[in-house]
Design a protein around this motif. Structure first.
Motif, PDB file in Angstrom:
ATOM      1  N   ALA A 234       0.835  -1.204   0.000  1.00  0.00           N
ATOM      2  CA  ALA A 234       0.000   0.000   0.000  1.00  0.00           C
ATOM      3  C   ALA A 234       0.868   1.252   0.000  1.00  0.00           C
ATOM      4  O   ALA A 234       0.593   2.220  -0.722  1.00  0.00           O
ATOM      5  CB  ALA A 234      -0.929  -0.015   1.205  1.00  0.00           C
ATOM      6  N   THR A 235       1.915   1.239   0.806  1.00  0.00           N
ATOM      7  CA  THR A 235       2.828   2.382   0.858  1.00  0.00           C
ATOM      8  C   THR A 235       3.463   2.641  -0.497  1.00  0.00           C
ATOM      9  O   THR A 235       3.541   3.787  -0.969  1.00  0.00           O
ATOM     10  CB  THR A 235       3.925   2.132   1.910  1.00  0.00           C
ATOM     11  OG1 THR A 235       3.321   1.973   3.191  1.00  0.00           O
ATOM     12  CG2 THR A 235       4.909   3.289   1.959  1.00  0.00           C
ATOM     13  N   ASP A 236       3.911   1.571  -1.147  1.00  0.00           N
ATOM     14  CA  ASP A 236       4.612   1.718  -2.427  1.00  0.00           C
ATOM     15  C   ASP A 236       3.681   2.166  -3.540  1.00  0.00           C
ATOM     16  O   ASP A 236       4.039   3.026  -4.361  1.00  0.00           O
ATOM     17  CB  ASP A 236       5.293   0.402  -2.805  1.00  0.00           C
ATOM     18  CG  ASP A 236       6.446   0.053  -1.875  1.00  0.00           C
ATOM     19  OD1 ASP A 236       6.880   0.932  -1.108  1.00  0.00           O
ATOM     20  OD2 ASP A 236       6.894  -1.110  -1.908  1.00  0.00           O
ATOM     21  N   TYR A 237       2.482   1.596  -3.603  1.00  0.00           N
ATOM     22  CA  TYR A 237       1.561   2.012  -4.662  1.00  0.00           C
ATOM     23  C   TYR A 237       1.046   3.429  -4.425  1.00  0.00           C
ATOM     24  O   TYR A 237       0.812   4.172  -5.384  1.00  0.00           O
ATOM     25  CB  TYR A 237       0.404   1.022  -4.802  1.00  0.00           C
ATOM     26  CG  TYR A 237       0.754  -0.111  -5.745  1.00  0.00           C
ATOM     27  CD1 TYR A 237       0.911   0.123  -7.113  1.00  0.00           C
ATOM     28  CD2 TYR A 237       0.951  -1.404  -5.277  1.00  0.00           C
ATOM     29  CE1 TYR A 237       1.269  -0.901  -7.974  1.00  0.00           C
ATOM     30  CE2 TYR A 237       1.299  -2.437  -6.135  1.00  0.00           C
ATOM     31  CZ  TYR A 237       1.460  -2.174  -7.489  1.00  0.00           C
ATOM     32  OH  TYR A 237       1.820  -3.196  -8.353  1.00  0.00           O
ATOM     33  N   ALA A 238       0.900   3.833  -3.171  1.00  0.00           N
ATOM     34  CA  ALA A 238       0.505   5.213  -2.890  1.00  0.00           C
ATOM     35  C   ALA A 238       1.577   6.185  -3.377  1.00  0.00           C
ATOM     36  O   ALA A 238       1.270   7.232  -3.981  1.00  0.00           O
ATOM     37  CB  ALA A 238       0.261   5.401  -1.395  1.00  0.00           C
ATOM     38  N   ALA A 239       2.843   5.841  -3.151  1.00  0.00           N
ATOM     39  CA  ALA A 239       3.947   6.687  -3.606  1.00  0.00           C
ATOM     40  C   ALA A 239       4.016   6.718  -5.130  1.00  0.00           C
ATOM     41  O   ALA A 239       4.279   7.771  -5.734  1.00  0.00           O
ATOM     42  CB  ALA A 239       5.268   6.182  -3.023  1.00  0.00           C
ATOM     43  N   LEU A 240       3.779   5.561  -5.758  1.00  0.00           N
ATOM     44  CA  LEU A 240       3.798   5.507  -7.220  1.00  0.00           C
ATOM     45  C   LEU A 240       2.691   6.368  -7.815  1.00  0.00           C
ATOM     46  O   LEU A 240       2.902   7.088  -8.794  1.00  0.00           O
ATOM     47  CB  LEU A 240       3.659   4.057  -7.685  1.00  0.00           C
ATOM     48  CG  LEU A 240       3.729   3.818  -9.193  1.00  0.00           C
ATOM     49  CD1 LEU A 240       5.080   4.232  -9.755  1.00  0.00           C
ATOM     50  CD2 LEU A 240       3.449   2.351  -9.520  1.00  0.00           C
ATOM     51  N   VAL A 241       1.510   6.309  -7.229  1.00  0.00           N
ATOM     52  CA  VAL A 241       0.388   7.127  -7.709  1.00  0.00           C
ATOM     53  C   VAL A 241       0.730   8.609  -7.586  1.00  0.00           C
ATOM     54  O   VAL A 241       0.451   9.399  -8.500  1.00  0.00           O
ATOM     55  CB  VAL A 241      -0.896   6.794  -6.921  1.00  0.00           C
ATOM     56  CG1 VAL A 241      -1.971   7.857  -7.138  1.00  0.00           C
ATOM     57  CG2 VAL A 241      -1.427   5.431  -7.348  1.00  0.00           C
ATOM     58  N   THR A 242       1.309   8.996  -6.468  1.00  0.00           N
ATOM     59  CA  THR A 242       1.730  10.402  -6.289  1.00  0.00           C
ATOM     60  C   THR A 242       2.690  10.815  -7.386  1.00  0.00           C
ATOM     61  O   THR A 242       2.592  11.920  -7.950  1.00  0.00           O
ATOM     62  CB  THR A 242       2.376  10.585  -4.910  1.00  0.00           C
ATOM     63  OG1 THR A 242       1.424  10.277  -3.894  1.00  0.00           O
ATOM     64  CG2 THR A 242       2.852  12.023  -4.729  1.00  0.00           C
ATOM     65  N   GLU A 243       3.638   9.939  -7.712  1.00  0.00           N
ATOM     66  CA  GLU A 243       4.602  10.237  -8.774  1.00  0.00           C
ATOM     67  C   GLU A 243       3.911  10.343 -10.129  1.00  0.00           C
ATOM     68  O   GLU A 243       4.215  11.247 -10.918  1.00  0.00           O
ATOM     69  CB  GLU A 243       5.681   9.153  -8.807  1.00  0.00           C
ATOM     70  CG  GLU A 243       6.812   9.454  -9.776  1.00  0.00           C
ATOM     71  CD  GLU A 243       7.947   8.451  -9.704  1.00  0.00           C
ATOM     72  OE1 GLU A 243       8.929   8.622 -10.453  1.00  0.00           O
ATOM     73  OE2 GLU A 243       7.864   7.508  -8.883  1.00  0.00           O
ATOM     74  N   LEU A 244       2.969   9.453 -10.405  1.00  0.00           N
ATOM     75  CA  LEU A 244       2.244   9.505 -11.676  1.00  0.00           C
ATOM     76  C   LEU A 244       1.466  10.811 -11.822  1.00  0.00           C
ATOM     77  O   LEU A 244       1.396  11.386 -12.914  1.00  0.00           O
ATOM     78  CB  LEU A 244       1.281   8.331 -11.788  1.00  0.00           C
ATOM     79  CG  LEU A 244       1.773   7.076 -12.524  1.00  0.00           C
ATOM     80  CD1 LEU A 244       3.061   6.538 -11.930  1.00  0.00           C
ATOM     81  CD2 LEU A 244       0.697   5.993 -12.499  1.00  0.00           C
ATOM     82  N   LEU A 245       0.910  11.288 -10.738  1.00  0.00           N
ATOM     83  CA  LEU A 245       0.105  12.510 -10.786  1.00  0.00           C
ATOM     84  C   LEU A 245       0.954  13.763 -11.007  1.00  0.00           C
ATOM     85  O   LEU A 245       0.438  14.799 -11.414  1.00  0.00           O
ATOM     86  CB  LEU A 245      -0.690  12.660  -9.492  1.00  0.00           C
ATOM     87  CG  LEU A 245      -1.866  11.704  -9.316  1.00  0.00           C
ATOM     88  CD1 LEU A 245      -2.435  11.800  -7.896  1.00  0.00           C
ATOM     89  CD2 LEU A 245      -2.967  12.005 -10.350  1.00  0.00           C
ATOM     90  N   THR A 246       2.256  13.662 -10.761  1.00  0.00           N
ATOM     91  CA  THR A 246       3.129  14.834 -10.917  1.00  0.00           C
ATOM     92  C   THR A 246       3.879  14.834 -12.233  1.00  0.00           C
ATOM     93  O   THR A 246       4.585  15.799 -12.543  1.00  0.00           O
ATOM     94  CB  THR A 246       4.149  14.906  -9.767  1.00  0.00           C
ATOM     95  OG1 THR A 246       4.948  13.708  -9.753  1.00  0.00           O
ATOM     96  CG2 THR A 246       3.452  15.042  -8.431  1.00  0.00           C
ATOM     97  N   ARG A 247       3.738  13.773 -13.020  1.00  0.00           N
ATOM     98  CA  ARG A 247       4.465  13.702 -14.296  1.00  0.00           C
ATOM     99  C   ARG A 247       3.655  14.352 -15.419  1.00  0.00           C
ATOM    100  O   ARG A 247       2.450  14.372 -15.392  1.00  0.00           O
ATOM    101  CB  ARG A 247       4.760  12.238 -14.657  1.00  0.00           C
ATOM    102  CG  ARG A 247       5.830  11.628 -13.765  1.00  0.00           C
ATOM    103  CD  ARG A 247       6.079  10.192 -14.108  1.00  0.00           C
ATOM    104  NE  ARG A 247       6.760  10.029 -15.388  1.00  0.00           N
ATOM    105  CZ  ARG A 247       8.069  10.049 -15.568  1.00  0.00           C
ATOM    106  NH1 ARG A 247       8.862  10.258 -14.542  1.00  0.00           N
ATOM    107  NH2 ARG A 247       8.610   9.877 -16.748  1.00  0.00           N
TER     108      ARG A 247
END
Length: 247
Positions: A234-247
């Protein structure tokens, strides 16, 4: 108008379905309206999110047998169910004019109802995959950090170039990310470092660590946030989603 993301790799078993489910659920948790589309004949996305006997699925809708059905899963998250019959899509529609754009036409009405549409693509290159690439704006490629895990990468990159020239000039690669990652394994670290050197603009910072909970969640028909919100997955996918939203 929603953005269509395809989660894809020509190699199976690299975490495409897990990533589609959990990126979608993660986006929904940020308030984005998300629709997942199961395009893999194995229908693991559909079953793994608790839809066992969908009366209407993407295959029947593509064949024009009925209207496309969207099944609500939770707040801001819904699913277009898959079907094992998708394995016969090439035979059913292979001779049809504009056959690569059938999915694009089918999904067009959903784009006004959502912020993101995520496509769980099948492994291998067939008409279903071509349809996904023809309608997506962005591709994301999950990889395992080992030699065999990255075998499908060059095939995807070459296919994207051809698709950009012939069918979808808007198509881009949003990034590559590693799944089932274990920093204590030398091979994982070396593979990651090598690909970051080869594709510095494509390899995302976020990695998805090995996690028992990620394997367990689909058996309960849940995404990782619903099943184990404090887990590494959950921690890793939450961080990945945050990164996707900033690209």
């Amino acid at each position: 108008m929603s953005k269509i993301l395809a989660i894809t790799n020509q190699k199976g078993g690299v975490g495409k379905t897990t990533s589609t489910a959990n990126i979608g659920a993660g986006l929904a948790r940020t308030g984005k309206r998300v629709i997942l589309v199961d395009l893999d004949p194995q229908t693991n996305l559909t079953k793994g999110l608790g839809i066992v006997a969908a009366e209407k699925n993407v295959y029947g809708a593509l064949l024009g047998e009925y209207e496309l059905e969207v099944y609500p899963l939770q707040k801001n998250l819904a699913l277009v169910a898959g079907s094992p019959a998708l394995s016969g899509f090439d035979k059913a529609k292979g001779d049809e004019v504009d056959r690569e754009f059938l999915l694009k036409e089918l999904l067009e009405p959903l784009r006004k109802q959502s912020d993101y549409i995520l496509l769980d693509c099948p492994p291998g290159l067939g008409l279903v995959t071509l349809n996904a690439y023809a309608c997506a704006q962005v591709l994301y490629i999950p990889l395992e950090a080992q030699m065999y895990g990255v075998d499908g990468l060059e095939k995807v990159l070459n296919l994207v170039k051809r698709m950009q020239r012939r069918l979808n000039p808007e198509l881009t690669i949003g990034g590559l990310f590693f799944t089932r990652y274990n920093k204590h394994k030398i091979l994982h670290r070396e593979t990651t470092e090598t690909l970051r050197g080869q594709y510095p603009d494509l390899v995302l910072e976020g990695v998805i660590r090995e996690s028992v909970a990620l394997g367990e969640a689909p058996h309960f028909g849940k995404d990782i946030f619903t099943y184990a919100s404090h887990s590494a997955g959950a921690t890793d996918y939450a961080a990945l989603v945050t990164e996707l939203l900033t690209r």
